[in-house]
Design a protein around this motif. Structure first.
Motif, short mmCIF file in Angstrom:
data_model
loop_
_atom_site.label_atom_id
_atom_site.label_comp_id
_atom_site.label_asym_id
_atom_site.label_seq_id
_atom_site.Cartn_x
_atom_site.Cartn_y
_atom_site.Cartn_z
N ILE A 68 -5.62 -5.02 6.15
CA ILE A 68 -6.62 -5.02 5.09
C ILE A 68 -5.91 -4.68 3.79
CG2 ILE A 68 -8.80 -4.05 4.28
CD1 ILE A 68 -9.21 -3.09 7.22
N LEU A 69 -5.94 -5.60 2.84
CA LEU A 69 -5.29 -5.44 1.54
C LEU A 69 -6.31 -5.15 0.46
CD1 LEU A 69 -2.85 -8.50 1.62
CD2 LEU A 69 -2.23 -6.10 1.94
N VAL A 70 -5.95 -4.27 -0.46
CA VAL A 70 -6.76 -4.00 -1.65
C VAL A 70 -5.81 -3.85 -2.84
CG1 VAL A 70 -8.59 -2.84 -0.34
CG2 VAL A 70 -6.71 -1.49 -1.31
N PRO A 71 -6.32 -3.92 -4.06
CA PRO A 71 -5.46 -3.65 -5.22
C PRO A 71 -4.89 -2.24 -5.16
CG PRO A 71 -7.50 -4.71 -5.90
CD PRO A 71 -7.68 -4.35 -4.46
N THR A 72 -3.73 -2.06 -5.76
CA THR A 72 -3.05 -0.77 -5.70
C THR A 72 -3.91 0.37 -6.24
OG1 THR A 72 -0.92 -1.88 -5.96
CG2 THR A 72 -0.96 0.47 -6.41
N ASP A 73 -4.71 0.10 -7.28
CA ASP A 73 -5.52 1.16 -7.88
C ASP A 73 -6.89 1.29 -7.23
OD1 ASP A 73 -6.70 -1.15 -8.78
OD2 ASP A 73 -6.50 -0.69 -10.92
N SER A 74 -7.16 0.56 -6.16
CA SER A 74 -8.46 0.64 -5.50
C SER A 74 -8.62 1.96 -4.75
CB SER A 74 -8.62 -0.52 -4.50
OG SER A 74 -9.81 -0.37 -3.75
N GLU A 75 -9.83 2.50 -4.77
CA GLU A 75 -10.13 3.72 -4.03
C GLU A 75 -10.82 3.43 -2.70
OE1 GLU A 75 -12.32 6.32 -6.56
OE2 GLU A 75 -10.67 6.57 -8.00
N MET A 76 -10.94 2.16 -2.34
CA MET A 76 -11.56 1.80 -1.07
C MET A 76 -10.70 2.25 0.11
SD MET A 76 -13.24 -1.98 -1.53
CE MET A 76 -14.92 -2.11 -2.15
N ASN A 77 -11.39 2.51 1.23
CA ASN A 77 -10.68 2.79 2.48
C ASN A 77 -10.96 1.66 3.46
OD1 ASN A 77 -13.22 3.33 3.76
ND2 ASN A 77 -13.14 5.41 2.90
N LEU A 78 -10.45 1.77 4.68
CA LEU A 78 -10.58 0.67 5.63
C LEU A 78 -12.02 0.40 6.04
CD1 LEU A 78 -11.01 1.88 8.80
CD2 LEU A 78 -8.69 2.64 8.38
N VAL A 79 -12.92 1.36 5.81
CA VAL A 79 -14.34 1.15 6.11
C VAL A 79 -15.04 0.49 4.93
CG1 VAL A 79 -16.55 2.25 6.65
CG2 VAL A 79 -14.44 3.07 7.74
N THR A 80 -14.92 1.07 3.76
CA THR A 80 -15.65 0.54 2.60
C THR A 80 -15.12 -0.82 2.15
OG1 THR A 80 -14.20 1.77 1.08
CG2 THR A 80 -16.25 2.84 1.78
N ARG A 101 3.64 -7.90 -5.44
CA ARG A 101 2.21 -7.98 -5.76
C ARG A 101 1.63 -6.57 -5.93
NH1 ARG A 101 0.13 -12.98 -7.30
NH2 ARG A 101 0.88 -14.61 -5.90
N ASP A 102 0.67 -6.44 -6.83
CA ASP A 102 0.07 -5.15 -7.13
C ASP A 102 -1.05 -4.85 -6.13
OD1 ASP A 102 -0.30 -2.79 -8.49
OD2 ASP A 102 -1.60 -3.66 -10.04
N ILE A 103 -0.65 -4.74 -4.86
CA ILE A 103 -1.60 -4.54 -3.77
C ILE A 103 -1.04 -3.55 -2.77
CG2 ILE A 103 -2.59 -6.86 -4.01
CD1 ILE A 103 -0.82 -7.76 -1.70
N LYS A 104 -1.89 -3.09 -1.86
CA LYS A 104 -1.46 -2.15 -0.83
C LYS A 104 -2.24 -2.40 0.46
CE LYS A 104 -4.72 1.45 -2.37
NZ LYS A 104 -4.87 2.82 -2.92
N ILE A 105 -1.68 -1.95 1.58
CA ILE A 105 -2.35 -2.02 2.87
C ILE A 105 -3.08 -0.71 3.11
CG2 ILE A 105 -2.00 -2.13 5.37
CD1 ILE A 105 0.51 -3.84 4.80
N ILE A 106 -4.37 -0.79 3.46
CA ILE A 106 -5.14 0.43 3.71
C ILE A 106 -5.60 0.56 5.16
CG2 ILE A 106 -5.95 0.69 1.33
CD1 ILE A 106 -8.65 -0.49 2.31
N GLY A 107 -5.33 -0.46 5.96
CA GLY A 107 -5.73 -0.37 7.36
C GLY A 107 -5.24 -1.56 8.16
N THR A 108 -5.07 -1.34 9.46
CA THR A 108 -4.62 -2.37 10.38
C THR A 108 -5.69 -2.67 11.40
OG1 THR A 108 -2.30 -1.73 10.14
CG2 THR A 108 -2.88 -2.99 12.11
N ILE A 109 -5.94 -3.95 11.64
CA ILE A 109 -6.84 -4.38 12.70
C ILE A 109 -5.94 -4.80 13.86
CG2 ILE A 109 -8.66 -6.00 13.37
CD1 ILE A 109 -9.17 -6.37 10.31
N GLN A 110 -5.91 -3.99 14.92
CA GLN A 110 -5.00 -4.23 16.03
C GLN A 110 -5.45 -5.47 16.81
OE1 GLN A 110 -2.52 -1.85 16.27
NE2 GLN A 110 -1.39 -3.07 17.75
N ARG A 111 -4.63 -6.52 16.78
CA ARG A 111 -5.01 -7.77 17.42
C ARG A 111 -4.03 -8.19 18.53
NH1 ARG A 111 -8.19 -10.92 14.13
NH2 ARG A 111 -8.61 -12.11 16.02
N ASN A 112 -2.74 -7.87 18.36
CA ASN A 112 -1.70 -8.32 19.30
C ASN A 112 -1.85 -9.81 19.60
OD1 ASN A 112 -2.39 -5.22 20.64
ND2 ASN A 112 -0.34 -5.69 19.92
N GLN A 113 -1.99 -10.59 18.54
CA GLN A 113 -2.21 -12.02 18.70
C GLN A 113 -0.89 -12.74 18.94
OE1 GLN A 113 -4.27 -12.92 14.99
NE2 GLN A 113 -6.15 -13.23 16.16
#
Length: 274
Positions: free
Chosen positions: A113-125, A195-207
């Motif tokens: 899950i990617l969001v902008p670097t300055d985003s305050e969102m978490n993996l739920v929101t 890119r001005d982005i960050k990872i805030i969560g992983t969806i475990q898929r093992n695809q």
């Protein structure tokens, strides 16, 4: 920018012995905006899947012509025989296994899950409550968002589909999306490229990921591709290719895991006796 170009992998360039007329030529479809697996740089196809396919072609004495197609048209093009194989970071799914045949799997991936670097969102929101999420049309990420978060229990999520992830990330950076869901490899590549982005969560898929051919393998390609995959893995060429584009990557043993529903992965597996 998408390039609609073709690149002929010539026998001389690959170092394959024998006359050109004695070799078989196959058309490999790629999405050339999917780093680190396939992309175009200064008019040249590059990426893990591109270089690996060149190495497989050399190993098996075949000739491959790459053609760049938008992601949503790649699987239909293969199913209809307009291309001979699909070479990219292709996730194995049950729906796809009904329309295509897969080689032995050479990779596994999760989603990020990617969001902008300055985003305050978490993996739920980032995946609910009025958020607008971008994903590639026809990709497993888009299908997962639609089936798991919208159809199976609407959480107030809006999905926006894109032809490729480059445009999706650009839209997110411009404030038109709250988040983007893409594969781990692609997410890490965007971040490595500044890119001005960050990872805030992983969806475990093992695809599992693999190459694909037409259902029924009418060109008898599976045995060649499977043998080539094993040979470049055993020789160390696969590790060199992966680390050229992802120096930090752990090399998974090939073949990786494969779901039971893949018909082309039942004993005996063409070209593979492991």
């Amino acid at each position: 920018m998408q390039y609609r170009t073709r690149l002929m992998v010539c026998a001389a360039a690959l170092g394959v012995a024998g006359p050109l007329s004695a070799q078989e030529t196959y058309t490999a479809g790629v999405e050339a905006s999917f780093p680190p697996w396939a992309y175009v740089e200064q008019g040249e196809y590059k990426g893990i899947a591109i270089d690996a396919m060149k190495a497989i072609a050399e190993d098996q004495g075949i000739e491959v012509e790459f053609t760049d197609l938008p992601w949503p048209s790649l699987i239909p093009a293969l199913a209809q025989g307009r291309i001979d194989l699909l070479v990219t970071g292709l996730n194995v799914t049950e729906d796809r296994a009904e329309a295509l045949d897969f080689t032995i799997p050479w990779w596994e991936n999760d989603d990020e899950i990617l969001v902008p670097t300055d985003s305050e969102m978490n993996l739920v929101t980032a995946l609910c409550c009025g958020a607008t999420v971008g994903a590639q049309n026809g990709a497993t990420q888009y299908n997962w968002l639609e089936s798991e978060l919208v159809e199976n229990g609407d959480v107030g999520l809006s999905i926006r589909g894109y032809e490729d992830y480059v445009v999706a990330v650009e839209d997110m950076e411009a404030g038109r999306l709250d988040s983007v869901v893409t594969s781990t490899d692609t997410a890490e590549q965007f971040i490595a490229n500044g890119r001005d982005i960050k990872i805030i969560g992983t969806i475990q898929r093992n695809q599992p990921q693999a190459l694909a051919v037409q259902k029924g393998d009418p060109n008898d390609l599976l045995a060649k591709l499977n043998a080539g995959i094993v040979n470049i893995y055993d020789s160390g060429a696969w590790e060199e290719i992966v680390h050229e584009y992802k120096p930090e990557a752990s090399i998974r043993e090939i073949p990786t895991t494969m779901p039971d529903y893949v018909e082309s992965y039942q004993d005996p597996i063409p070209g593979y006796d492991g």
